[in-house]
Write an enzyme that holds these catalytic residues in place. Structure first.
Site, PDB file in Angstrom:
ATOM      1  N   SER A   6       0.843  -1.200   0.000  1.00 48.24           N
ATOM      2  CA  SER A   6       0.000   0.000   0.000  1.00 48.24           C
ATOM      3  C   SER A   6       0.873   1.242   0.000  1.00 48.24           C
ATOM      4  O   SER A   6       1.611   1.508   0.961  1.00 48.24           O
ATOM      5  CB  SER A   6      -0.905   0.015   1.234  1.00 48.24           C
ATOM      6  OG  SER A   6      -1.551   1.276   1.304  1.00 48.24           O
ATOM      7  N   HIS A  29      -1.105  -1.399  -4.289  1.00 49.89           N
ATOM      8  CA  HIS A  29      -2.375  -1.039  -3.665  1.00 49.89           C
ATOM      9  C   HIS A  29      -2.460   0.483  -3.501  1.00 49.89           C
ATOM     10  O   HIS A  29      -1.592   1.108  -2.892  1.00 49.89           O
ATOM     11  CB  HIS A  29      -2.475  -1.726  -2.299  1.00 49.89           C
ATOM     12  CG  HIS A  29      -3.799  -1.598  -1.621  1.00 49.89           C
ATOM     13  ND1 HIS A  29      -4.882  -2.408  -1.917  1.00 49.89           N
ATOM     14  CD2 HIS A  29      -4.230  -0.754  -0.649  1.00 49.89           C
ATOM     15  CE1 HIS A  29      -5.915  -2.069  -1.145  1.00 49.89           C
ATOM     16  NE2 HIS A  29      -5.539  -1.060  -0.369  1.00 49.89           N
ATOM     17  N   ASP A  31      -4.823   3.555  -2.167  1.00 47.11           N
ATOM     18  CA  ASP A  31      -5.963   3.875  -1.303  1.00 47.11           C
ATOM     19  C   ASP A  31      -6.540   5.240  -1.666  1.00 47.11           C
ATOM     20  O   ASP A  31      -5.897   6.266  -1.462  1.00 47.11           O
ATOM     21  CB  ASP A  31      -5.511   3.892   0.163  1.00 47.11           C
ATOM     22  CG  ASP A  31      -5.248   2.490   0.692  1.00 47.11           C
ATOM     23  OD1 ASP A  31      -6.152   1.635   0.576  1.00 47.11           O
ATOM     24  OD2 ASP A  31      -4.140   2.251   1.199  1.00 47.11           O
ATOM     25  N   MET A  33      -9.293   7.911  -0.802  1.00 39.05           N
ATOM     26  CA  MET A  33     -10.188   8.303   0.310  1.00 39.05           C
ATOM     27  C   MET A  33     -10.741   9.698   0.046  1.00 39.05           C
ATOM     28  O   MET A  33     -10.015  10.576  -0.422  1.00 39.05           O
ATOM     29  CB  MET A  33      -9.421   8.306   1.629  1.00 39.05           C
ATOM     30  CG  MET A  33      -8.722   6.989   1.939  1.00 39.05           C
ATOM     31  SD  MET A  33      -8.050   6.981   3.607  1.00 39.05           S
ATOM     32  CE  MET A  33      -7.037   5.500   3.557  1.00 39.05           C
ATOM     33  N   HIS A  62      -8.272   0.778  -4.262  1.00 42.95           N
ATOM     34  CA  HIS A  62      -9.221   0.566  -3.163  1.00 42.95           C
ATOM     35  C   HIS A  62      -9.986   1.867  -2.928  1.00 42.95           C
ATOM     36  O   HIS A  62      -9.439   2.814  -2.372  1.00 42.95           O
ATOM     37  CB  HIS A  62      -8.413   0.138  -1.926  1.00 42.95           C
ATOM     38  CG  HIS A  62      -9.218  -0.075  -0.684  1.00 42.95           C
ATOM     39  ND1 HIS A  62      -8.635  -0.267   0.556  1.00 42.95           N
ATOM     40  CD2 HIS A  62     -10.562  -0.148  -0.481  1.00 42.95           C
ATOM     41  CE1 HIS A  62      -9.582  -0.440   1.460  1.00 42.95           C
ATOM     42  NE2 HIS A  62     -10.756  -0.361   0.866  1.00 42.95           N
ATOM     43  N   MET A  64     -12.290   4.092  -1.095  1.00 42.66           N
ATOM     44  CA  MET A  64     -12.982   4.340   0.173  1.00 42.66           C
ATOM     45  C   MET A  64     -13.715   5.661   0.019  1.00 42.66           C
ATOM     46  O   MET A  64     -13.344   6.684   0.602  1.00 42.66           O
ATOM     47  CB  MET A  64     -11.970   4.367   1.336  1.00 42.66           C
ATOM     48  CG  MET A  64     -11.515   2.959   1.731  1.00 42.66           C
ATOM     49  SD  MET A  64      -9.947   2.972   2.620  1.00 42.66           S
ATOM     50  CE  MET A  64      -8.833   3.037   1.234  1.00 42.66           C
ATOM     51  N   MET A 133     -11.600  -5.983   5.354  1.00 51.31           N
ATOM     52  CA  MET A 133     -10.809  -5.004   6.107  1.00 51.31           C
ATOM     53  C   MET A 133     -10.519  -5.564   7.495  1.00 51.31           C
ATOM     54  O   MET A 133     -11.423  -6.028   8.195  1.00 51.31           O
ATOM     55  CB  MET A 133     -11.565  -3.680   6.248  1.00 51.31           C
ATOM     56  CG  MET A 133     -11.687  -2.861   4.976  1.00 51.31           C
ATOM     57  SD  MET A 133     -10.136  -2.485   4.144  1.00 51.31           S
ATOM     58  CE  MET A 133      -9.268  -1.530   5.396  1.00 51.31           C
ATOM     59  N   GLY A 138      -9.234   4.061   6.681  1.00 48.73           N
ATOM     60  CA  GLY A 138      -8.950   5.490   6.838  1.00 48.73           C
ATOM     61  C   GLY A 138      -7.488   5.829   7.043  1.00 48.73           C
ATOM     62  O   GLY A 138      -7.023   6.864   6.573  1.00 48.73           O
ATOM     63  N   GLY A 140      -3.228   4.238   7.713  1.00 48.15           N
ATOM     64  CA  GLY A 140      -2.257   3.157   7.805  1.00 48.15           C
ATOM     65  C   GLY A 140      -1.785   3.016   9.244  1.00 48.15           C
ATOM     66  O   GLY A 140      -2.070   3.859  10.103  1.00 48.15           O
ATOM     67  N   GLY A 141      -1.076   1.929   9.498  1.00 47.38           N
ATOM     68  CA  GLY A 141      -0.404   1.770  10.787  1.00 47.38           C
ATOM     69  C   GLY A 141      -1.294   1.417  11.970  1.00 47.38           C
ATOM     70  O   GLY A 141      -0.892   1.601  13.115  1.00 47.38           O
ATOM     71  N   ASP A 168      -6.605  -6.382   4.421  1.00 54.07           N
ATOM     72  CA  ASP A 168      -5.981  -5.057   4.402  1.00 54.07           C
ATOM     73  C   ASP A 168      -6.112  -4.436   5.789  1.00 54.07           C
ATOM     74  O   ASP A 168      -7.224  -4.255   6.291  1.00 54.07           O
ATOM     75  CB  ASP A 168      -6.710  -4.209   3.340  1.00 54.07           C
ATOM     76  CG  ASP A 168      -6.148  -2.806   3.184  1.00 54.07           C
ATOM     77  OD1 ASP A 168      -5.097  -2.491   3.778  1.00 54.07           O
ATOM     78  OD2 ASP A 168      -6.779  -2.017   2.438  1.00 54.07           O
ATOM     79  N   GLY A 169      -4.957  -4.136   6.382  1.00 48.78           N
ATOM     80  CA  GLY A 169      -4.937  -3.441   7.667  1.00 48.78           C
ATOM     81  C   GLY A 169      -4.170  -4.212   8.717  1.00 48.78           C
ATOM     82  O   GLY A 169      -4.578  -5.306   9.117  1.00 48.78           O
ATOM     83  N   GLY A 170      -3.033  -3.666   9.134  1.00 47.86           N
ATOM     84  CA  GLY A 170      -2.250  -4.289  10.204  1.00 47.86           C
ATOM     85  C   GLY A 170      -1.577  -5.582   9.802  1.00 47.86           C
ATOM     86  O   GLY A 170      -1.288  -6.425  10.660  1.00 47.86           O
ATOM     87  N   GLY A 190       1.037  -1.873   4.214  1.00 47.03           N
ATOM     88  CA  GLY A 190       1.594  -0.535   4.053  1.00 47.03           C
ATOM     89  C   GLY A 190       2.795  -0.333   4.937  1.00 47.03           C
ATOM     90  O   GLY A 190       3.944  -0.441   4.503  1.00 47.03           O
TER      91      GLY A 190
HETATM   92  C1  DX5 Z   1      -6.449   1.676   5.390  1.00 49.27           C
HETATM   93  C2  DX5 Z   1      -5.982   1.311   4.018  1.00 49.27           C
HETATM   94  C3  DX5 Z   1      -4.837   0.374   3.992  1.00 49.27           C
HETATM   95  C4  DX5 Z   1      -3.574   0.888   4.650  1.00 49.27           C
HETATM   96  C5  DX5 Z   1      -2.959  -0.302   5.337  1.00 49.27           C
HETATM   97  O1  DX5 Z   1      -7.688   2.251   5.323  1.00 49.27           O
HETATM   98  O2  DX5 Z   1      -7.023   0.709   3.272  1.00 49.27           O
HETATM   99  O3  DX5 Z   1      -4.542  -0.058   2.674  1.00 49.27           O
HETATM  100  O4  DX5 Z   1      -2.646   1.454   3.779  1.00 49.27           O
HETATM  101  O5  DX5 Z   1      -1.881   0.128   6.085  1.00 49.27           O
HETATM  102  P1  DX5 Z   1      -1.135  -0.820   7.131  1.00 49.27           P
HETATM  103  O6  DX5 Z   1      -0.658  -2.016   6.366  1.00 49.27           O
HETATM  104  O7  DX5 Z   1      -0.034   0.049   7.620  1.00 49.27           O
HETATM  105  O8  DX5 Z   1      -2.132  -1.182   8.198  1.00 49.27           O
HETATM  106 ZN    ZN Z   2      -6.488  -0.255   1.334  1.00 48.80          ZN
END
Ligand code: DX5
Ligand code: ZN
Length: 207
Positions: A6, A29, A31, A33, A62, A64, A133, A138, A140-141, A168-170, A190
């Protein structure tokens, strides 16, 4: 295993460099938003079009955003190869899937952590990918939510053979193992990739 770094965690002032740094992965990927569907604002159509010019990697976009149906055409024409919208933002899921596919690209649908898994069942035959998800969309991290990954087996059980199940996420080496054991075959990451001292090894460790 489809690894999709990401770029939300990349340095946006050095995006071409940071995209080339993940070329051993499979997809990229992106994102998108809108500040309405999620509280953050990130990347729009012109940036996707510019990214298209500097990489041959499939662009995994992706969305959002609210009213995803309004933006399918522009993102497809900007170079998206996989376009994922959110179930929670969709008024007519079937029509959105059909429109994405009309551009000859893959259609994905995502569900947020609080959305029950059974909402995807009626659409599994039409979809190329389901994105589960594992954080609130919303930012990263954030911390991986295992109870979200637990939705995967129910999808896998009802899915056609070629359905891609993405998380996706964490995601890191440890949470990736949990997700793949449940049946995920695509991992978005990400922070784990971009904040690592050795990006190539981080990608390899997810495989
Ligand atoms: C969050 C995004 C993710 C984000 C993931 O809303 O959709 O793609 O970049 O980031 P990490 O891998 O750091 O959780
Ligand atoms: Zn994403």
């Amino acid at each position: 295993m489809i690894i999709s770094p990401s770029i939300l965690s990349a340095d946006f002032a050095n995006l071409e460099h940071d995209i080339k740094a993940v070329k051993t992965a499979d997809w990229l990927h992106i994102d998108v938003m809108d500040g309405h569907f999620v509280p953050n604002i990130t990347i729009g159509v012109p940036v996707v079009a510019s990214i298209r010019k500097v990489t041959d990697m499939p662009l995994d976009v992706h969305l959002m955003i609210e009213n995803p149906e309004k933006y399918i055409e522009v993102f497809a024409k900007a170079g998206a190869d996989i376009l994922t919208f959110h179930y929670e933002a969709a008024s007519d899921v079937k029509a959105i899937i059909k429109k994405i596919k009309s551009f000859g690209i893959k259609a994905g649908m995502s569900i947020k952590p609080k959305t029950p898994v059974d909402v995807v069942f009626p659409y599994l035959n039409d979809l190329d990918m389901v994105l589960v998800m594992t954080v609130e969309p919303g930012f990263g991290g954030q911390k991986f939510m295992q109870n979200c990954a637990e939705k995967i087996p129910a999808i896998k059980e009802k899915a056609h053979d070629s359905l891609i199940i993405q998380v996706d996420g964490g995601i890191n080496a440890e949470t990736a193992r949990i997700c793949t054991s449940y049946g995920a075959n695509s991992l978005v990451a990400g922070n784990y990739i971009y904040k690592s001292a050795d990006i190539k090894s981080a990608i390899a460790s997810l495989r």
